[in-house]
Structures are given as C-alpha cells and as structure tokens.
Write an enzyme that holds these catalytic residues in place. Structure first.
Site, PDB file in Angstrom:
ATOM      1  N   ASP A  44      -7.169  -4.643   0.819  1.00 39.87           N
ATOM      2  CA  ASP A  44      -8.900  -4.250  -0.223  1.00 39.87           C
ATOM      3  C   ASP A  44     -10.486  -3.725   0.947  1.00 39.87           C
ATOM      4  O   ASP A  44     -10.700  -5.168   1.313  1.00 39.87           O
ATOM      5  CB  ASP A  44      -8.966  -5.027  -1.481  1.00 39.87           C
ATOM      6  CG  ASP A  44      -9.535  -3.656  -2.137  1.00 39.87           C
ATOM      7  OD1 ASP A  44      -9.429  -2.737  -1.622  1.00 39.87           O
ATOM      8  OD2 ASP A  44     -10.519  -3.692  -2.640  1.00 39.87           O
ATOM      9  N   HIS A  48     -12.432  -3.861  10.943  1.00 45.32           N
ATOM     10  CA  HIS A  48     -12.662  -5.030   9.796  1.00 45.32           C
ATOM     11  C   HIS A  48     -11.352  -5.313   9.380  1.00 45.32           C
ATOM     12  O   HIS A  48     -10.693  -6.626   9.326  1.00 45.32           O
ATOM     13  CB  HIS A  48     -13.507  -4.304   8.631  1.00 45.32           C
ATOM     14  CG  HIS A  48     -12.593  -3.508   8.333  1.00 45.32           C
ATOM     15  ND1 HIS A  48     -13.203  -2.098   8.793  1.00 45.32           N
ATOM     16  CD2 HIS A  48     -12.847  -2.782   6.879  1.00 45.32           C
ATOM     17  CE1 HIS A  48     -12.363  -0.760   8.246  1.00 45.32           C
ATOM     18  NE2 HIS A  48     -12.076  -1.646   7.503  1.00 45.32           N
ATOM     19  N   ARG A  49     -10.008  -4.442   9.543  1.00 43.00           N
ATOM     20  CA  ARG A  49      -8.637  -4.616   8.654  1.00 43.00           C
ATOM     21  C   ARG A  49      -8.024  -5.712  10.160  1.00 43.00           C
ATOM     22  O   ARG A  49      -7.857  -6.328   9.784  1.00 43.00           O
ATOM     23  CB  ARG A  49      -8.381  -3.213   8.766  1.00 43.00           C
ATOM     24  CG  ARG A  49      -7.541  -2.938   8.020  1.00 43.00           C
ATOM     25  CD  ARG A  49      -6.209  -1.926   7.588  1.00 43.00           C
ATOM     26  NE  ARG A  49      -6.916  -1.849   6.207  1.00 43.00           N
ATOM     27  CZ  ARG A  49      -8.313  -0.477   6.507  1.00 43.00           C
ATOM     28  NH1 ARG A  49      -7.737   0.481   7.606  1.00 43.00           N
ATOM     29  NH2 ARG A  49      -8.841  -0.253   5.297  1.00 43.00           N
ATOM     30  N   LYS A 105      -9.946   0.066  17.561  1.00 38.77           N
ATOM     31  CA  LYS A 105     -10.007   0.182  16.504  1.00 38.77           C
ATOM     32  C   LYS A 105      -8.504  -1.015  15.701  1.00 38.77           C
ATOM     33  O   LYS A 105     -10.051  -1.737  15.334  1.00 38.77           O
ATOM     34  CB  LYS A 105     -10.105   1.273  15.347  1.00 38.77           C
ATOM     35  CG  LYS A 105     -10.614   2.530  15.225  1.00 38.77           C
ATOM     36  CD  LYS A 105     -10.491   3.670  14.679  1.00 38.77           C
ATOM     37  CE  LYS A 105     -10.391   2.576  13.256  1.00 38.77           C
ATOM     38  NZ  LYS A 105     -10.322   3.160  11.684  1.00 38.77           N
ATOM     39  N   ASN A 152      -0.777   4.252   1.067  1.00 39.83           N
ATOM     40  CA  ASN A 152      -1.737   4.718   1.764  1.00 39.83           C
ATOM     41  C   ASN A 152      -0.818   4.556   2.975  1.00 39.83           C
ATOM     42  O   ASN A 152      -0.545   3.863   3.924  1.00 39.83           O
ATOM     43  CB  ASN A 152      -3.067   4.137   1.520  1.00 39.83           C
ATOM     44  CG  ASN A 152      -3.565   4.845   3.112  1.00 39.83           C
ATOM     45  OD1 ASN A 152      -3.471   5.367   4.327  1.00 39.83           O
ATOM     46  ND2 ASN A 152      -5.442   4.714   2.734  1.00 39.83           N
ATOM     47  N   ALA A 153      -0.005   6.148   3.497  1.00 37.24           N
ATOM     48  CA  ALA A 153       0.878   6.585   4.948  1.00 37.24           C
ATOM     49  C   ALA A 153      -0.455   5.902   6.516  1.00 37.24           C
ATOM     50  O   ALA A 153       0.223   5.036   7.307  1.00 37.24           O
ATOM     51  CB  ALA A 153       0.462   7.298   4.680  1.00 37.24           C
ATOM     52  N   THR A 166       1.090  -1.216  -0.404  1.00 40.36           N
ATOM     53  CA  THR A 166      -0.126  -0.224   0.235  1.00 40.36           C
ATOM     54  C   THR A 166       0.579   1.404  -0.076  1.00 40.36           C
ATOM     55  O   THR A 166       2.386   1.300   0.098  1.00 40.36           O
ATOM     56  CB  THR A 166      -1.330   0.126   0.847  1.00 40.36           C
ATOM     57  OG1 THR A 166      -1.429   1.582   1.360  1.00 40.36           O
ATOM     58  CG2 THR A 166      -0.071   0.613   2.416  1.00 40.36           C
ATOM     59  N   TYR A 195     -14.749   6.377   5.626  1.00 38.83           N
ATOM     60  CA  TYR A 195     -15.956   6.762   5.698  1.00 38.83           C
ATOM     61  C   TYR A 195     -16.187   6.238   7.905  1.00 38.83           C
ATOM     62  O   TYR A 195     -17.034   6.579   7.643  1.00 38.83           O
ATOM     63  CB  TYR A 195     -17.191   5.275   5.123  1.00 38.83           C
ATOM     64  CG  TYR A 195     -17.503   5.474   4.075  1.00 38.83           C
ATOM     65  CD1 TYR A 195     -17.979   6.429   3.158  1.00 38.83           C
ATOM     66  CD2 TYR A 195     -15.937   4.790   3.372  1.00 38.83           C
ATOM     67  CE1 TYR A 195     -18.019   6.488   2.040  1.00 38.83           C
ATOM     68  CE2 TYR A 195     -15.872   4.926   1.229  1.00 38.83           C
ATOM     69  CZ  TYR A 195     -16.807   6.238   1.182  1.00 38.83           C
ATOM     70  OH  TYR A 195     -16.540   5.886  -0.349  1.00 38.83           O
ATOM     71  N   PHE A 245      -9.782   8.060   9.025  1.00 38.78           N
ATOM     72  CA  PHE A 245      -9.994   7.899   7.982  1.00 38.78           C
ATOM     73  C   PHE A 245     -11.420   7.619   7.535  1.00 38.78           C
ATOM     74  O   PHE A 245     -11.719   6.981   7.861  1.00 38.78           O
ATOM     75  CB  PHE A 245      -8.516   7.731   7.516  1.00 38.78           C
ATOM     76  CG  PHE A 245      -8.752   6.168   7.272  1.00 38.78           C
ATOM     77  CD1 PHE A 245      -8.482   5.927   5.991  1.00 38.78           C
ATOM     78  CD2 PHE A 245      -7.881   5.923   8.714  1.00 38.78           C
ATOM     79  CE1 PHE A 245      -8.047   4.136   6.538  1.00 38.78           C
ATOM     80  CE2 PHE A 245      -6.895   5.257   8.390  1.00 38.78           C
ATOM     81  CZ  PHE A 245      -7.422   3.903   7.106  1.00 38.78           C
TER      82      PHE A 245
END
Length: 200
Positions: free
Chosen positions: A72, A183-184, A178, A14-15, A12, A157, A155
């Site tokens: 994803d 989910h992650r 979190k 994405n930081a 990824t 939604y 970040f």
C-alpha cells in the site's frame, strides 16, 4: 521451499504494479514465480499503509493458499499534514482518476513556494502466509511536489514528484533508476530478506 522454486501471489490488480514489482524482485530472487492475484478486492478500511497492505496480503493468501505479498503506497505532503497519504488513490473522489488526483493536489498547492512543498512517497510491503504469519517493511522516497507535471513515464503522482537528488520528475526517470531508488523498491528490498527467511 527453495528460493528458486518459490511461488508467491502478488495481491494487486494493477498491471503497472505487477510489472514494477516483478522487475524489482527478479534480480534478488532468481526464479521466483510471481503470480498475479485474480481474486476479489478486499475492503481496504485500515487507517495506515501497513494495515491496508496486510489486509490485501491476507486476502490473497486466503484465496490462493500461497504466500502472498502486497503493498500500500501513497504520497504524503508535509504542508498538508501528510495528506493525501492512504487516500492518495481516491484523493479527488471514488473514481480513482489519477489525472484528477494529480490536478487537485497541484491546485491545493498552487500558492505554496517550492521550498515549502516537501513530500515523500511511502510504501509498505507486506507478506502474509497461509498459516497466519505476517511481516511488513516500510520504504520512503523523499522529495518535493513540482508546480506542474513533467514527463510521461511512471504513473500516479510521478509527474509532479521531484525526488531528492534529481533535477527531473519521477515520471522522467528510467525504469532501472526507479527500480533502485523508489519507495516501492526500498520497501521490497527490505522484504526480500524476510521472504528468504520464511520461505527459503
């Protein structure tokens, strides 16, 4: 390769995801050396979260010569038939503007009462080895879409997602919560035994 010397490419750019996944994996895989992927972004032309996660993992494994993990993810709203789904990042257009994506989804649900705003975040975590071995695991985080954004954390939604069992948005939860419930987190928790099996 032993777990305490494991080197894995994280597919990824994405930081936010890099930081989040390092926090999720570090306690379960002590000493894991997670390397941010610096190669070209592959075309994500899959039709499912799993296909797109594997496309990214394969590209990173090929580029780095290392085992590679990728994910994803997106938000799936029941009343919208599971959309935005795999189109979550570009729901409002190709600019991938997270603020615009969020505002568009709120507008689309403006007349829908809270009891009919069921949704879930989905994440597929994938592993690809240079020898062609592949695995993936799915994690889901159920909840509802709020009527307005709340919270400045997280970040995507997160500010409009109310997870089941909570009275605050995902953007208002602490990072530790979190990293345990999202989910992650659920997807990568499931991938950890696979990493141990294939790379241990």
């Amino acid at each position: 390769m032993r777990a305490d010397t494991m080197r894995v490419a994280l597919a990824t750019h994405n930081a936010h995801k890099v930081d989040e996944l390092r926090r999720i994996l570090a306690p379960q895989l002590p000493g894991v050396d997670v390397l941010a992927y610096d190669g070209p972004e592959p075309v994500e032309d899959g039709t499912t979260f799993a296909e797109n996660a594997l496309i990214k993992a394969r590209a990173a494994a090929a580029h780095t010569g290392l085992p590679a993990i990728a994910d994803d993810s997106g938000i799936c709203v029941d009343i919208l038939g599971g959309s935005p789904g795999i189109f979550s990042a570009r729901w409002s257009g190709p600019a991938r503007d997270s603020g615009e994506n969020l505002r568009l989804l709120l507008w689309q649900l403006a007349d829908v009462p809270l009891e009919h705003r069921a949704a879930h975040f989905t994440c597929v975590a994938a592993l690809a080895l240079p020898d062609g071995t592949e695995r993936f695991v799915t994690g889901e985080w159920p909840g509802r879409i709020l009527t307005e954004a709340a919270g400045a954390g997280g970040f995507g939604y997160d500010p409009i997602f109310l997870p089941d069992g909570y009275a605050i948005s995902a953007a208002e939860l602490t990072a530790s919560v979190k990293n345990r419930d999202s989910h992650r987190a659920r997807a990568f928790d499931g991938l950890v035994p696979v990493l141990r099996e294939l790379l241990g």
